[in-house]
Scaffold this active site. Sequence first.
Site, mmCIF file in Angstrom:
data_model
loop_
_atom_site.group_PDB
_atom_site.id
_atom_site.type_symbol
_atom_site.label_atom_id
_atom_site.label_comp_id
_atom_site.label_asym_id
_atom_site.label_seq_id
_atom_site.Cartn_x
_atom_site.Cartn_y
_atom_site.Cartn_z
ATOM 1 N N PRO A 5 0.907 -1.355 -0.135
ATOM 2 C CA PRO A 5 -0.049 0.089 0.058
ATOM 3 C C PRO A 5 0.895 1.199 -0.045
ATOM 4 C CG PRO A 5 0.445 -0.921 2.216
ATOM 5 C CD PRO A 5 1.082 -1.764 1.371
ATOM 6 N N CYS A 44 3.850 28.544 -15.962
ATOM 7 C CA CYS A 44 3.363 28.960 -17.342
ATOM 8 C C CYS A 44 2.646 27.949 -18.205
ATOM 9 C CB CYS A 44 4.583 29.851 -17.917
ATOM 10 S SG CYS A 44 5.246 31.001 -17.010
HETATM 11 N N1 LLP Z 1 2.618 -1.734 -5.978
HETATM 12 C C1 LLP Z 1 2.834 -1.136 -7.438
HETATM 13 C C2 LLP Z 1 3.510 -2.352 -8.265
HETATM 14 C C3 LLP Z 1 2.642 -0.149 -7.766
HETATM 15 O O1 LLP Z 1 2.811 0.184 -9.154
HETATM 16 C C4 LLP Z 1 1.808 0.759 -7.232
HETATM 17 C C5 LLP Z 1 1.615 2.232 -7.576
HETATM 18 C C6 LLP Z 1 1.639 0.506 -5.624
HETATM 19 C C7 LLP Z 1 2.099 -0.650 -5.219
HETATM 20 C C8 LLP Z 1 1.072 1.424 -4.722
HETATM 21 O O2 LLP Z 1 -0.189 1.781 -5.095
HETATM 22 P P1 LLP Z 1 -1.258 2.583 -3.991
HETATM 23 O O3 LLP Z 1 -1.537 1.826 -2.878
HETATM 24 O O4 LLP Z 1 -0.640 3.790 -3.726
HETATM 25 O O5 LLP Z 1 -2.494 2.817 -4.952
HETATM 26 N N2 LLP Z 1 0.775 8.818 -9.263
HETATM 27 C C9 LLP Z 1 -0.587 8.397 -9.091
HETATM 28 C C10 LLP Z 1 -0.674 6.880 -8.390
HETATM 29 C C11 LLP Z 1 0.221 6.020 -9.413
HETATM 30 C C12 LLP Z 1 0.351 4.662 -8.887
HETATM 31 C C13 LLP Z 1 1.349 3.787 -9.256
HETATM 32 N N3 LLP Z 1 1.624 2.694 -8.752
HETATM 33 C C14 LLP Z 1 -1.596 9.126 -8.649
HETATM 34 O O6 LLP Z 1 -1.039 10.198 -7.871
HETATM 35 O O7 LLP Z 1 -2.677 8.965 -8.142
#
Ligand code: LLP
Length: 416
Positions: A274, A343
Amino acid sequence: MDSFSYRDNALHAENIAVDAIAEKFGTPCYVYSREALEQSFRAYQDALADWPHLVCYAVKANSNLAVLDVLARLGAGFDIVSVGELERVVAAGGDPAKIVFSGVAKTPAEMARALELGIHCFNVESAAELDVLNRVAGNMNLLAPVSIRVNPDVDARTHPYISTGLRENKFGLGVDEAIALYRRAAQLPHLEIRGLDCHIGSQLTELSPFIDALRHLLVLIDRLEAEGIIIRHLDLGGGLGVRYRDEQPPAIADYIGAIRAELGTRQLPLVFEPGRSIAANAGLLLTRVEYVKQTPEHNFALVDAGMNDMIRPALYQAWLDIQPTRRQEEGINAHWDIVGPVCETGDFLGKNRPLTLADGTLLAMFGAGAYGFSMSSNYNSRPRAAEIMVDGDQMHLVRRRESISDLLHLEQTLPG
Ligand code: LLP
């Protein structure tokens, strides 16, 4: 307890009025709550207390050393995607034996460093990567622990840029390809099959895609076992969403509960990765209104944080709540577009927000603890913001604001 709350009409981070933080460290700045980070991490740990597990915080969400330190002290593992993240975890005191290494294009040098440190598992995403890992481990006379990342082809029903579990995505492998790759891994001398991995997307607000994915994975585990390939842990990735506005994501305990219920008596060790659900609501972005500018079409509040500091609204049309840090603020009551100094027309933090604002109003953007600072840049030659961690009635500068000389010091003009 809510770690960010209004008391006497002033927004507090734990026991500190955020105005005092802005006063001391300037704006824009990120403010994190240690208590909030600990609460969300513990929610995972508690829900898994009597189940073999490893909770690997996804470093990409917020990779500040102090954040990693707080989580490492609680026994967290870490999900990394680069050698940079690996070295951050080590520098923060994280245990390499609790690291899982995800990512589609790990380099041989990154693999070697992770092998040297003895990480828990490599989440492998292609046949080519598997062969390179076998070779690198062989050169070091080591066995590389591996999982294969499987794409269960479920629709996570989230923003297309952060949905990763569909067949069309670059991530992971389809079920049949994964089986072929496990067979190959079993033949390669410098690999040890540990687990099965998947991650279907981010900011998921429903349980059903997780459960669908899990069902596919359990079938796959049985098929592999029938061939004598034993899966010792199941890594379900990250992805649990948070409430930014009116979303109703399941609570961490309910999410874990639903997975455990699906597994029944099958006590397969679980790994989670997470990011957002640990860090998002543990952070604010503080920004000050420099000027208000009212035009016939729009009311603009021009603030000192831009898309280089927080790109989520520009990149994903993300909605994050923005409020003045003092209630009863004097000013103009209107619907405001809150825009930065960069910008680009896409440089906005929020649009059409009904607020009372004036020049100098201090604003807090909520839910900014994940994918905020970690996605920030120096675009428009803007030094990156300071980061502050609040711990009860203490505030700690955990990353100083970049200076202009920080911006320039890696570059040089041509000789002569
Ligand atoms: N594991 C893997 C292989 C991942 O690619 C990701 C996130 C996570 C875990 C963690 O996921 P989470 O629990 O945070 O959902 N920049 C985007 C989110 C990109 C997520 C990429 N991978 C945003 O700001 O919404």
